[in-house]
Design an enzyme around this catalytic site. Structure first.
Site, PDB file in Angstrom:
ATOM      1  N   GLY A  16       0.811  -1.213   0.000  1.00 43.05           N
ATOM      2  CA  GLY A  16       0.000   0.000   0.000  1.00 43.05           C
ATOM      3  C   GLY A  16       0.842   1.259   0.000  1.00 43.05           C
ATOM      4  N   GLU A  35      11.214   2.835   5.672  1.00 42.18           N
ATOM      5  CA  GLU A  35      11.000   1.409   5.911  1.00 42.18           C
ATOM      6  C   GLU A  35      12.073   0.916   6.871  1.00 42.18           C
ATOM      7  OE1 GLU A  35       8.692  -1.097   5.081  1.00 42.18           O
ATOM      8  OE2 GLU A  35      10.024  -2.163   6.442  1.00 42.18           O
ATOM      9  N   THR A  42       5.266  -7.101   3.884  1.00 36.64           N
ATOM     10  CA  THR A  42       4.879  -8.480   4.167  1.00 36.64           C
ATOM     11  C   THR A  42       4.752  -9.295   2.880  1.00 36.64           C
ATOM     12  OG1 THR A  42       3.703  -7.787   6.136  1.00 36.64           O
ATOM     13  CG2 THR A  42       3.098  -9.925   5.236  1.00 36.64           C
ATOM     14  N   CYS A  43       4.057  -8.747   1.899  1.00 40.41           N
ATOM     15  CA  CYS A  43       3.761  -9.526   0.687  1.00 40.41           C
ATOM     16  C   CYS A  43       5.040 -10.033   0.023  1.00 40.41           C
ATOM     17  CB  CYS A  43       2.958  -8.661  -0.286  1.00 40.41           C
ATOM     18  SG  CYS A  43       2.650  -9.507  -1.839  1.00 40.41           S
ATOM     19  N   CYS A  48       2.959 -13.311   0.795  1.00 42.74           N
ATOM     20  CA  CYS A  48       2.423 -13.888  -0.458  1.00 42.74           C
ATOM     21  C   CYS A  48       3.482 -14.461  -1.388  1.00 42.74           C
ATOM     22  CB  CYS A  48       1.675 -12.820  -1.255  1.00 42.74           C
ATOM     23  SG  CYS A  48       0.810 -11.605  -0.299  1.00 42.74           S
ATOM     24  N   LYS A  51       5.728 -17.327   0.103  1.00 43.05           N
ATOM     25  CA  LYS A  51       4.765 -18.417   0.366  1.00 43.05           C
ATOM     26  C   LYS A  51       4.414 -19.147  -0.943  1.00 43.05           C
ATOM     27  CE  LYS A  51       0.794 -17.878  -0.348  1.00 43.05           C
ATOM     28  NZ  LYS A  51      -0.156 -17.095   0.394  1.00 43.05           N
ATOM     29  N   TYR A 179      -6.029 -18.758   6.804  1.00 38.52           N
ATOM     30  CA  TYR A 179      -5.236 -18.805   5.566  1.00 38.52           C
ATOM     31  C   TYR A 179      -3.843 -19.403   5.808  1.00 38.52           C
ATOM     32  CZ  TYR A 179      -8.205 -15.299   3.085  1.00 38.52           C
ATOM     33  OH  TYR A 179      -9.210 -14.622   2.466  1.00 38.52           O
ATOM     34  N   GLU A 183      -2.406 -22.964   4.504  1.00 36.48           N
ATOM     35  CA  GLU A 183      -1.406 -22.904   3.425  1.00 36.48           C
ATOM     36  C   GLU A 183      -0.102 -23.585   3.852  1.00 36.48           C
ATOM     37  OE1 GLU A 183      -1.214 -18.745   2.354  1.00 36.48           O
ATOM     38  OE2 GLU A 183      -2.988 -18.908   1.084  1.00 36.48           O
ATOM     39  N   THR A 312      -3.101  -8.013  -0.091  1.00 41.21           N
ATOM     40  CA  THR A 312      -2.199  -7.129  -0.823  1.00 41.21           C
ATOM     41  C   THR A 312      -2.910  -6.251  -1.867  1.00 41.21           C
ATOM     42  OG1 THR A 312      -0.327  -8.571  -0.471  1.00 41.21           O
ATOM     43  CG2 THR A 312      -0.210  -7.153  -2.405  1.00 41.21           C
ATOM     44  N   HIS A 437     -14.083 -26.173 -23.211  1.00 41.14           N
ATOM     45  CA  HIS A 437     -13.975 -27.619 -22.990  1.00 41.14           C
ATOM     46  C   HIS A 437     -12.629 -28.152 -23.477  1.00 41.14           C
ATOM     47  CE1 HIS A 437     -15.465 -31.664 -22.397  1.00 41.14           C
ATOM     48  NE2 HIS A 437     -15.043 -31.975 -23.605  1.00 41.14           N
ATOM     49  N   GLU A 442     -15.422 -25.148 -16.817  1.00 40.01           N
ATOM     50  CA  GLU A 442     -16.650 -25.204 -17.624  1.00 40.01           C
ATOM     51  C   GLU A 442     -17.847 -25.612 -16.769  1.00 40.01           C
ATOM     52  OE1 GLU A 442     -17.120 -28.492 -20.585  1.00 40.01           O
ATOM     53  OE2 GLU A 442     -15.141 -29.105 -19.896  1.00 40.01           O
TER      54      GLU A 442
HETATM   55  P1  NDP Z   1      -6.689 -15.743  10.168  1.00 38.23           P
HETATM   56  O1  NDP Z   1      -7.368 -14.636  10.861  1.00 38.23           O
HETATM   57  O2  NDP Z   1      -7.074 -16.076   8.766  1.00 38.23           O
HETATM   58  O3  NDP Z   1      -6.807 -17.067  11.030  1.00 38.23           O
HETATM   59  C1  NDP Z   1      -6.396 -17.084  12.371  1.00 38.23           C
HETATM   60  C2  NDP Z   1      -6.689 -18.451  12.906  1.00 38.23           C
HETATM   61  O4  NDP Z   1      -6.160 -18.560  14.221  1.00 38.23           O
HETATM   62  C3  NDP Z   1      -8.173 -18.734  13.007  1.00 38.23           C
HETATM   63  O5  NDP Z   1      -8.394 -20.061  12.639  1.00 38.23           O
HETATM   64  C4  NDP Z   1      -8.458 -18.496  14.486  1.00 38.23           C
HETATM   65  O6  NDP Z   1      -9.514 -19.248  14.987  1.00 38.23           O
HETATM   66  C5  NDP Z   1      -7.179 -18.969  15.117  1.00 38.23           C
HETATM   67  N1  NDP Z   1      -6.919 -18.361  16.418  1.00 38.23           N
HETATM   68  C6  NDP Z   1      -6.949 -17.047  16.740  1.00 38.23           C
HETATM   69  N2  NDP Z   1      -6.637 -16.869  18.030  1.00 38.23           N
HETATM   70  C7  NDP Z   1      -6.393 -18.094  18.538  1.00 38.23           C
HETATM   71  C8  NDP Z   1      -6.024 -18.569  19.819  1.00 38.23           C
HETATM   72  N3  NDP Z   1      -5.847 -17.741  20.827  1.00 38.23           N
HETATM   73  N4  NDP Z   1      -5.864 -19.904  19.980  1.00 38.23           N
HETATM   74  C9  NDP Z   1      -6.057 -20.757  18.956  1.00 38.23           C
HETATM   75  N5  NDP Z   1      -6.394 -20.363  17.726  1.00 38.23           N
HETATM   76  C10 NDP Z   1      -6.559 -19.047  17.519  1.00 38.23           C
HETATM   77  O7  NDP Z   1      -5.142 -15.382  10.300  1.00 38.23           O
HETATM   78  P2  NDP Z   1      -3.868 -15.897   9.561  1.00 38.23           P
HETATM   79  O8  NDP Z   1      -2.789 -15.752  10.562  1.00 38.23           O
HETATM   80  O9  NDP Z   1      -4.061 -17.215   8.916  1.00 38.23           O
HETATM   81  O10 NDP Z   1      -3.679 -14.813   8.405  1.00 38.23           O
HETATM   82  C11 NDP Z   1      -3.786 -13.422   8.689  1.00 38.23           C
HETATM   83  C12 NDP Z   1      -4.417 -12.695   7.549  1.00 38.23           C
HETATM   84  O11 NDP Z   1      -3.464 -12.560   6.496  1.00 38.23           O
HETATM   85  C13 NDP Z   1      -5.595 -13.403   6.889  1.00 38.23           C
HETATM   86  O12 NDP Z   1      -6.799 -13.187   7.543  1.00 38.23           O
HETATM   87  C14 NDP Z   1      -5.585 -12.808   5.519  1.00 38.23           C
HETATM   88  O13 NDP Z   1      -6.275 -11.589   5.546  1.00 38.23           O
HETATM   89  C15 NDP Z   1      -4.111 -12.590   5.253  1.00 38.23           C
HETATM   90  N6  NDP Z   1      -3.547 -13.676   4.429  1.00 38.23           N
HETATM   91  C16 NDP Z   1      -4.012 -13.868   3.167  1.00 38.23           C
HETATM   92  C17 NDP Z   1      -3.514 -14.876   2.382  1.00 38.23           C
HETATM   93  C18 NDP Z   1      -4.049 -15.065   1.004  1.00 38.23           C
HETATM   94  O14 NDP Z   1      -4.654 -14.151   0.476  1.00 38.23           O
HETATM   95  N7  NDP Z   1      -3.874 -16.238   0.396  1.00 38.23           N
HETATM   96  C19 NDP Z   1      -2.483 -15.770   2.852  1.00 38.23           C
HETATM   97  C20 NDP Z   1      -2.074 -15.499   4.208  1.00 38.23           C
HETATM   98  C21 NDP Z   1      -2.592 -14.497   4.951  1.00 38.23           C
HETATM   99  P3  NDP Z   1     -11.051 -18.793  14.852  1.00 38.23           P
HETATM  100  O15 NDP Z   1     -11.420 -19.055  13.439  1.00 38.23           O
HETATM  101  O16 NDP Z   1     -11.754 -19.674  15.818  1.00 38.23           O
HETATM  102  O17 NDP Z   1     -11.077 -17.351  15.228  1.00 38.23           O
END
Ligand code: NDP
Length: 460
Positions: A16, A35, A42-43, A48, A51, A179, A183, A312, A437, A442
């Site tokens: 951003g 910076e 991060t990205c 991203c 990863k 996520y 992943e 991102t 196809h 499809e």
């Molecule tokens: P998320 O918010 O997606 O997931 C966090 C996970 O941790 C959830 O399953 C949550 O559970 C769990 N959690 C939270 N607190 C606790 C706790 N105290 N004890 C146990 N489990 C817990 O976060 P991520 O870290 O995976 O990713 C952060 C963000 O980064 C994403 O939301 C996304 O916006 C972005 N991202 C996007 C990607 C992509 O576009 N492909 C790839 C990676 C990151 P619950 O569901 O129960 O709350």
């Protein structure tokens, strides 16, 4: 003489911040961008991009199995983690360098230092003096969050460290169901690591469509990932062989590495926001209006630090909208509706619009179309992986409210579907599109029979 040293000072050179700084500088504004780590954020540096390289690296073992079914002999292939890391780091360095070059070519000044606000117009750069700016943009992103309130929490790593492990572990235990957890479970598993994912809820990927969540979990298990649901870590014990995680269920899991992917938090530490009159919301994110303006009149914020949609491309669009508004005289706000996203799990997910549950809540009566099938490629070699495609349609207007895909290339497919959904496509318009196809996609335009969820039965 100008009242301020700069027209714009951007704090944070991630997706951003870089986009906003470049566009503002290209308008002729005097722009600096600070910076504290590496340009790219991060990205590019720890998200991203690396990863995705890891996802690519981890898919080869699975593909080698498929190749055999197609007549290839792929036995004897080995993977060298260190060699991969070197190649990954070279590419990240190259990309970060391009970001710096692009900023410089646009006329923005890149400063490598931690920045903090002394007041709304004054930025102090650690070890590099103090500068003033008419406008300030906060684009500091987020940082992984992990719990620290249980015994052994100091042994936990996050995704940040996972990108630089000196050795691949033999066994990994991943906490979380979002996520990053999903992943990385696919990455480690694909690289031959014995992988267990532990999630506290009823199913992974909360927020996604329930059929999709169940399907991804099922497919992950088919690939060999152990998915443990409804369970939390209570204590992590260091042993001679590695770690033992004692779970809330009473069971104990032995592992070599414990990684928590339990969310990310806006990174506002030590920024001096309070001195500049910038208010945070309840989630600790910079509170902004639709033009990304904060509570301080000359300070804006974009990207994950505002905790709107933490992706991102969203940060980029918010940064661009800010630059358009403030430096091109063209008031622009980014529309956060119908933003598609992908989970690079294995198989991956592409999703845009509402889940069935959210759509039912917001719109009432729905028509659901759901298809679960093996692709041509899979049936040929006798594989068991199944794709899932789901359309959520408003029964009255026939507008497609949600489109969800699990399967190879789902992230690529969903980008195209997102265009149609953003334009408000109806099911009839969607179906009038001729299929391509033979493809997985499809199926999207050939689903005619409505799906009746079991729990609704004849009432649906
Ligand atoms: P998320 O918010 O997606 O997931 C966090 C996970 O941790 C959830 O399953 C949550 O559970 C769990 N959690 C939270 N607190 C606790 C706790 N105290 N004890 C146990 N489990 C817990 O976060 P991520 O870290 O995976 O990713 C952060 C963000 O980064 C994403 O939301 C996304 O916006 C972005 N991202 C996007 C990607 C992509 O576009 N492909 C790839 C990676 C990151 P619950 O569901 O129960 O709350």
């Amino acid at each position: 003489m100008a009242k301020y040293d700069y027209d714009l000072f951007v704090i944070g050179a991630g997706s951003g911040g870089v986009r906003a700084a470049r566009l503002a500088a290209m308008s002729g504004a005097r722009v600096a961008i600070a910076e504290e780590h590496r340009v790219g954020g991060t990205c590019v540096i720890r998200g991203c991009v690396p990863k995705k390289f890891m996802v690519y690296a981890s898919e080869f073992a699975h593909n080698a199995g498929i190749a055999e079914g197609y007549g290839w002999s792929a036995s004897g292939a080995t993977f060298d983690w260190k060699k991969f890391l070197e190649a990954k780091d070279r590419e990240i360095a190259r990309l970060s360098g391009i970001y710096v070059t692009n900023l410089s070519n646009a006329g923005a000044e890149v400063v490598h230092a931690k920045a903090r606000l002394k007041d709304a117009h004054t930025v102090e750069l650690e070890g590099k003096g103090t500068y003033t700016a008419e406008k300030v943009l906060i684009a500091t992103g987020g940082r992984p969050w992990k719990p620290t309130d249980f015994e052994g929490a100091e042994h936990i790593i996050t995704s940040e460290e996972a990108f630089h492990l000196p050795e691949l572990p033999k066994r990994v235990l991943i906490a979380g169901g979002g996520y990053i957890a999903v992943e990385f479970a696919g990455i480690f598993n694909g690289l031959g690591v014995d992988t267990t994912l532990v999630y506290r809820g009823a199913n992974i990927l909360r927020g996604f469509d329930d059929n999709i969540r169940a399907h991804v979990a099922e497919e992950m298990k088919k690939r060999g990932i152990k998915v443990v649901l409804g369970c939390q870590h209570e204590r992590i014990e260091k042993t001679a062989a590695g770690y033992v995680s004692h779970m809330s269920s009473g069971s104990a899991i032995e592992t070599d590495l414990v990684m928590f992917a339990t969310g990310r938090r806006p990174y506002t530490d030590g920024l001096g926001l309070e001195k500049a009159g910038v208010k945070l919301n309840e989630a600790g994110a910079v509170a902004v209006d639709k033009f990304s303006k904060s509570s301080a009149d000359n300070i804006w914020a974009v990207g994950d630090v505002t905790d709107r949609i933490n992706l991102t491309p969203v940060a980029i669009r918010e940064g661009a909208a800010f630059a358009q508004t403030e430096f091109y005289g063209n008031p622009t706000s980014f529309d956060h509706d119908m933003v598609a996203s992908a989970v690079f799990s294995q198989p991956p997910v592409g999703s845009v619009g509402l889940s069935e549950a959210d759509a039912r809540h917001q719109h009432g009566k729905l028509d659901i179309y759901l298809s679960k099938f093996r692709t041509m490629k899979t049936t040929f070699y006798g594989g068991e992986e199944r794709c899932m495609i789901k359309l959520v349609v408003d029964a009255d207007s026939q507008k497609i409210l949600g489109c969800h895909v699990v399967g190879p290339d789902a992230p690529e497919i969903i980008q195209m579907a997102a265009i149609a959904l953003k334009m408000g496509v109806t099911k009839a318009q969607w179906d009038s599109t001729c299929a391509v196809h033979p493809t997985l996609a499809e199926e999207l335009v050939t689903m005619r029979e409505k799906y009746v969820p079991q729990e609704l039965g004849a009432a649906a």
